[in-house]
Motif scaffolding. Structure first.
Motif, PDB file in Angstrom:
ATOM      1  N   ILE A 167     -27.716  44.215 -27.274  1.00  0.00           N
ATOM      2  CA  ILE A 167     -28.222  45.138 -26.254  1.00  0.00           C
ATOM      3  C   ILE A 167     -28.818  46.370 -26.909  1.00  0.00           C
ATOM      4  CG2 ILE A 167     -27.547  46.607 -24.318  1.00  0.00           C
ATOM      5  CD1 ILE A 167     -25.452  44.506 -23.594  1.00  0.00           C
ATOM      6  N   GLN A 168     -28.187  46.864 -27.961  1.00  0.00           N
ATOM      7  CA  GLN A 168     -28.723  48.032 -28.667  1.00  0.00           C
ATOM      8  C   GLN A 168     -30.127  47.756 -29.189  1.00  0.00           C
ATOM      9  OE1 GLN A 168     -26.115  49.897 -31.535  1.00  0.00           O
ATOM     10  NE2 GLN A 168     -27.840  50.651 -32.759  1.00  0.00           N
ATOM     11  N   LYS A 169     -30.333  46.556 -29.754  1.00  0.00           N
ATOM     12  CA  LYS A 169     -31.658  46.201 -30.256  1.00  0.00           C
ATOM     13  C   LYS A 169     -32.687  46.160 -29.127  1.00  0.00           C
ATOM     14  CE  LYS A 169     -30.022  43.550 -34.252  1.00  0.00           C
ATOM     15  NZ  LYS A 169     -29.915  42.194 -34.862  1.00  0.00           N
ATOM     16  N   LEU A 170     -32.270  45.674 -27.944  1.00  0.00           N
ATOM     17  CA  LEU A 170     -33.184  45.644 -26.804  1.00  0.00           C
ATOM     18  C   LEU A 170     -33.603  47.052 -26.401  1.00  0.00           C
ATOM     19  CD1 LEU A 170     -31.542  42.927 -24.493  1.00  0.00           C
ATOM     20  CD2 LEU A 170     -33.525  42.658 -25.995  1.00  0.00           C
ATOM     21  N   ILE A 171     -32.621  47.968 -26.325  1.00  0.00           N
ATOM     22  CA  ILE A 171     -32.914  49.347 -25.923  1.00  0.00           C
ATOM     23  C   ILE A 171     -33.794  50.037 -26.960  1.00  0.00           C
ATOM     24  CG2 ILE A 171     -31.892  51.602 -25.425  1.00  0.00           C
ATOM     25  CD1 ILE A 171     -29.449  50.127 -24.312  1.00  0.00           C
ATOM     26  N   GLU A 172     -33.562  49.736 -28.235  1.00  0.00           N
ATOM     27  CA  GLU A 172     -34.376  50.325 -29.300  1.00  0.00           C
ATOM     28  C   GLU A 172     -35.778  49.723 -29.338  1.00  0.00           C
ATOM     29  OE1 GLU A 172     -30.869  51.350 -32.572  1.00  0.00           O
ATOM     30  OE2 GLU A 172     -31.900  49.408 -32.613  1.00  0.00           O
TER      31      GLU A 172
END
Length: 286
Positions: A167-172
């Motif tokens: 999820i962090q990669k998606l937000i970034e």
């Protein structure tokens, strides 16, 4: 959710007269051709080779308008239409089935009846007041709590949304998330996955905890996502919703999206392989 450590991978496959971007979706046993250029006959041969190599049961191609009848001649079927997907030109969702059980839906007639009921609902862009909730854009620090939400809502999901690092990669990257909070905890969320090359976005990852449904939270979150997409001049918006879900399909119908087809046993989600409805909207004309 089930273990999704080996859920999918993206590749670029090229030859002398073609190139294509594909997703090997091991979790849902399918091959997705997201983009391509060149000789369609060569592309089809590569699709056959890769599908056989990985024992995939279904192939999905986002075909350009000039090629969809060629894919049809190779045995593909038109399942749904992504209107205005390619910078204003339509993408044709072509499917090839490699297993009889994957071709046959167990719920198609019931899904048709549900769709008919939904399309009789009145349409409005008004959203409910949600004074007990805080609606805001998600930040990287929300990744752990978002993963907990998706883990609680979905036993099975086609992407590893139970993994905070994912999820962090998606937000970034190119995804926007909006969340609804109740007493400091995230109880509902939705995202927009932006395709910067073709200026479209998929509304996805829609989830609400059981105790907070029927409060109209998803309509509010989708409204927020649409507003930000319009600010970014992204007007082609679509969503792929579980055909058995009355609530999610009703949300998109009521917000003036158009139903443009259904993908048979498209992906592993919720608790089985499910048929998925495609809803599209041109935000510039709404």
């Amino acid at each position: 959710m089930k273990d999704t450590s080996q859920i999918s991978e993206n590749r670029v496959i090229s030859g002398g007269d073609f190139t294509m971007k594909i997703r090997l979706d091991y979790f849902s046993e399918r091959l997705k051709v997201e983009d391509y250029r060149g000789n369609v006959n060569s592309i089809h041969k590569q699709i056959q080779r890769i599908s056989n190599e990985h024992s995939f049961a279904k192939v999905i191609v986002k075909s350009r308008q000039e090629d969809w009848m060629t894919f049809l001649s190779f045995g593909y079927q038109l399942e749904a239409l992504f209107q205005r997907y390619f910078n204003g030109n339509d993408a044709y969702g072509m499917a090839m089935f490699l297993d009889n059980s994957r071709r046959t839906s167990d719920y198609w007639i019931n899904e048709d009846k549900t769709l008919t009921q939904i399309q009789e609902l009145s349409r409005t862009l008004d959203v409910p007041n949600t004074p007990n909730y805080t609606i805001r854009k998600a930040v990287i620090a929300d990744a752990v709590h978002l993963a907990e939400l998706y883990r609680a809502v979905f036993e099975i999901y086609p992407t590893p949304m139970n993994d905070p690092s994912y999820i962090q990669k998606l937000i970034e990257g190119d995804s926007i998330f909006y969340v609804a909070e109740f007493e400091g905890g995230i109880v509902s969320a939705a995202s927009a996955d932006i395709n910067a090359t073709y200026h479209n976005a998929e509304l996805t990852d829609c989830a609400t905890l059981q105790d907070h449904r029927k409060n109209g939270l998803m309509k509010v979150l989708i409204m927020k996502l649409e507003a930000e997409l319009k600010d970014r001049h992204i007007f082609c918006v679509y969503s792929i919703a579980r055909a058995l879900s009355f609530g999610m399909n009703a949300v998109f119908h009521q917000r003036h999206y158009t139903y443009t087809g259904r993908f048979t046993k498209n992906c592993n989600i919720f608790n089985k392989l499910e048929d998925m409805n495609l809803w599209v909207c041109d935000l510039s004309r709404r």
